[in-house]
Design a protein around this motif. Sequence first.
Motif, short mmCIF file in Angstrom:
data_model
loop_
_atom_site.label_atom_id
_atom_site.label_comp_id
_atom_site.label_asym_id
_atom_site.label_seq_id
_atom_site.Cartn_x
_atom_site.Cartn_y
_atom_site.Cartn_z
N CYS A 3 20.94 -27.85 -7.67
CA CYS A 3 21.78 -27.96 -8.87
C CYS A 3 22.51 -26.63 -9.12
O CYS A 3 21.88 -25.58 -9.16
CB CYS A 3 20.93 -28.33 -10.08
N CYS A 6 21.04 -25.33 -12.95
CA CYS A 6 19.66 -24.88 -13.21
C CYS A 6 18.89 -24.55 -11.94
O CYS A 6 17.79 -24.01 -12.01
CB CYS A 6 18.90 -25.93 -14.02
N CYS A 17 21.99 -34.03 -12.20
CA CYS A 17 20.73 -33.31 -11.98
C CYS A 17 19.59 -34.00 -12.73
O CYS A 17 19.75 -34.42 -13.88
CB CYS A 17 20.88 -31.87 -12.46
N GLU A 19 16.92 -32.57 -13.69
CA GLU A 19 16.35 -31.63 -14.67
C GLU A 19 17.27 -31.44 -15.88
O GLU A 19 16.83 -31.49 -17.01
CB GLU A 19 16.12 -30.26 -14.00
N CYS A 20 18.55 -31.22 -15.63
CA CYS A 20 19.42 -30.81 -16.74
C CYS A 20 20.63 -31.71 -16.93
O CYS A 20 21.47 -31.46 -17.79
CB CYS A 20 19.87 -29.36 -16.53
ZN LIG Z 1 20.15 -28.93 -13.09
#
Ligand SMILES: [Zn+2]
Length: 112
Positions: A3, A6, A17, A19-20
């Motif tokens: 990513c 992040c 992503c 995660e984010c």
């Molecule tokens: Zn990310």
Amino acid sequence: MICPKCGADNPEGTLFCEECDWRQDMPFRAAKKRNVNTLSLAVLACGVLSVALAFFVAMAGAAVGAVGLIVGGYAINAVRIVKPVNQNVLMVASAAGLLLSMIGFILGFANL
Ligand SMILES: [Zn+2]
């Protein structure tokens, strides 16, 4: 793929992503913070340059001083809005640049 925002390692072909939620095909840059750093340094450079120039090429000193005054006011506002971690340092750098630009501007005109 990694990513861009992040740094999480997402499976190949992932669009957002995990995660984010950043779109993986969009480059990420923490542009604002870097910009105020550059901006403050530019103001400081303008100030120093305008004072130095004012003694040799009065017109150039006044011109660079004028640029420093304009960019300096903008930089101080930008630093205040962005609130970077090194805010105090950048404020001092911008203010010093602004002051030097003013001196360079006045000196440049005095030496015309
Ligand atoms: Zn990310």
